[in-house]
Enzyme design. Structure first.
Site, PDB file in Angstrom:
ATOM      1  N   ASP A  11      93.590 174.336  20.135  1.00 23.46           N
ATOM      2  CA  ASP A  11      93.514 175.522  21.121  1.00 23.46           C
ATOM      3  C   ASP A  11      94.983 176.169  21.953  1.00 23.46           C
ATOM      4  OD1 ASP A  11      92.930 177.856  22.097  1.00 23.46           O
ATOM      5  OD2 ASP A  11      91.160 177.326  22.704  1.00 23.46           O
ATOM      6  N   ASP A 105      94.169 181.917  17.950  1.00 27.43           N
ATOM      7  CA  ASP A 105      94.964 180.860  18.465  1.00 27.43           C
ATOM      8  C   ASP A 105      94.298 179.453  18.696  1.00 27.43           C
ATOM      9  OD1 ASP A 105      92.769 181.806  19.831  1.00 27.43           O
ATOM     10  OD2 ASP A 105      93.633 181.383  22.369  1.00 27.43           O
ATOM     11  N   GLU A 106      93.709 179.089  17.693  1.00 27.62           N
ATOM     12  CA  GLU A 106      92.586 177.915  17.164  1.00 27.62           C
ATOM     13  C   GLU A 106      92.458 177.554  15.477  1.00 27.62           C
ATOM     14  OE1 GLU A 106      88.592 177.689  19.276  1.00 27.62           O
ATOM     15  OE2 GLU A 106      88.600 179.642  18.697  1.00 27.62           O
TER      16      GLU A 106
END
Ligand SMILES: [Mg+2]
Length: 393
Positions: A11, A105-106
């Site tokens: 992340d 974002d992960e």
């Protein structure tokens, strides 16, 4: 015996802020807020320096300004965020055989059984993290464990700019002292219910029978109980197979009626956009499909900054249509597809939109959920063609 899995959750740390700092180094070390800059805007993301003042995402911008008057407000730039997000995905794709892009974002990486071919999993993940930091300049953290939930929580505990492994068999021990807020899926409402029962640490849930949780929270209670006990058998959903959604309309009578075709597109975006938001997802790719009366099929695809906003999607699909529909041939079928779907509607739509617009979206969507999809249409999309069959895939 079941195979012991190895799952990495990666992340990016306060992603929007990190990208802003790459573009403007004067923002480094300062309280920065990405969000709606008007008084009616909402905080989409904030730096750790701003968090210290109690600012958090989804908070009205005016409240954030009161809490942290010296914070620097930046209007979000989805083009840049999407570009960096995809750069990270590209690096992961080169290194990990199976991964899921869970949000902008992960990522979840499945490295089960790779120990045979690679070095120790922790070292492997560490080197990948270093590579991402080196090549993109973005800080990123990861958690490594036997399942997705525990790895995600471990990432949270390692932040910022950290890494953490939870060894197999120690999942419950790792989770026990943490706040129940750390369990993915526990929102304000569930948290309030549990706090009222005197439950604030994960350990307390671990000591309860699953039935007690189910009695209070229904099926969700069972799911929370399993997560609290470090049990999660959810598989990685490979990026290449990640769902897309599409809609097509075949006309009984082939047409060149330009206005009608445009109206059909509006109605399709309306329906698909609603489905997208219902799943709390955003799309990074839009495809227009045109089948002519001579049965030739053409598809036109465009990568777009991640979005779930009808306005942006409609603008893009109209652009594709205007640019490519230059044949004066009758159209038999028209279709729209959204792909590269990832989670994150709530996070991403915040900085362009004011509270009113966000509330409007959720109000319209709520009405649709209650009364069915046909309850609302844009004025221009209201025209329903009688000789139109719709297929939804
Ligand atoms: Mg993040």
């Amino acid at each position: 015996m079941a195979v012991e899995r190895s799952i990495v959750h990666m992340d990016l740390d306060s992603f929007f802020i990190s990208v802003e700092r790459l573009m403007d180094s004067s923002l480094i070390g300062k309280p920065v807020i990405v969000g709606g800059t008007s008084d009616r805007g909402v905080v989409a993301s904030c730096s750790y320096e701003a968090r210290q003042f109690g600012v958090h995402s989804a908070m009205p911008s005016r409240m954030a300004r009161q809490l942290c008057p010296h914070a620097i407000f930046v209007r979000g730039d989805m083009d840049q965020y999407s570009k960096y997000s995809n750069a990270v995905t590209d690096i992961i794709e080169q290194e990990a055989p199976i991964f899921e892009k869970a949000s902008i974002d992960e990522h979840y990486l499945e490295i089960t059984g790779m120990d045979k071919y690679i070095k120790h999993s922790m070292l492997w993940a560490h080197e990948l993290r270093e590579k991402i930091i080196h090549e993109t300049g973005l800080p990123i953290s990861f958690g490594l464990s036997e399942n997705k939930t525990v790895s995600k929580i471990a990432t949270g505990e390692s932040k910022p700019n950290g890494e953490k492994q939870v060894p197999f068999g120690l999942e419950k021990t790792f989770l026990a002292p943490l706040s129940i807020r750390k369990i993915p899926g526990i929102g304000d409402k569930t948290n309030a219910t549990l706090q009222k029962m005197g439950i604030s640490k994960i350990e307390t849930i671990q000591q309860m029978p699953i039935l007690a949780m189910q009695k209070v929270l229904g099926e969700n209670g069972g799911s929370i109980w399993r997560k609290a006990n470090g049990i999660d058998t959810n598989p990685i959903e490979p990026y290449s197979e990640q769902k897309s959604m599409s809609k097509e309309t075949t006309f009984d009578k082939d047409t060149t009626d330009f206005e009608m075709l445009k109206n059909v597109l509006v109605a399709m975006i309306d329906t698909l956009g609603f489905d997208l938001r219902k799943q709390k997802k955003v799309t990074g790719c839009i495809t227009l499909k045109l089948k002519y009366s001579d049965f030739q099929t053409h598809t036109f695809q465009a990568s777009i900054p991640y979005t779930a906003s009808d306005d942006i999607l409609l603008k893009k699909v109209t652009e594709l249509f205007m640019k490519n529909y230059n044949r004066r041939v009758l159209i038999r079928l028209i279709g729209v597809k959204f792909s590269n779907l990832v989670s994150g509607f709530n996070q991403i739509n915040l900085f362009d939109d004011t509270e009113e617009k966000i509330n409007l979206y959720s109000a319209l969507d709520k009405i649709r959920m209650r009364f069915g999809e046909q309850a609302i249409g844009r004025a221009v999309g209201l025209r329903e063609d009688k000789d139109k069959k719709e297929e939804k895939k």
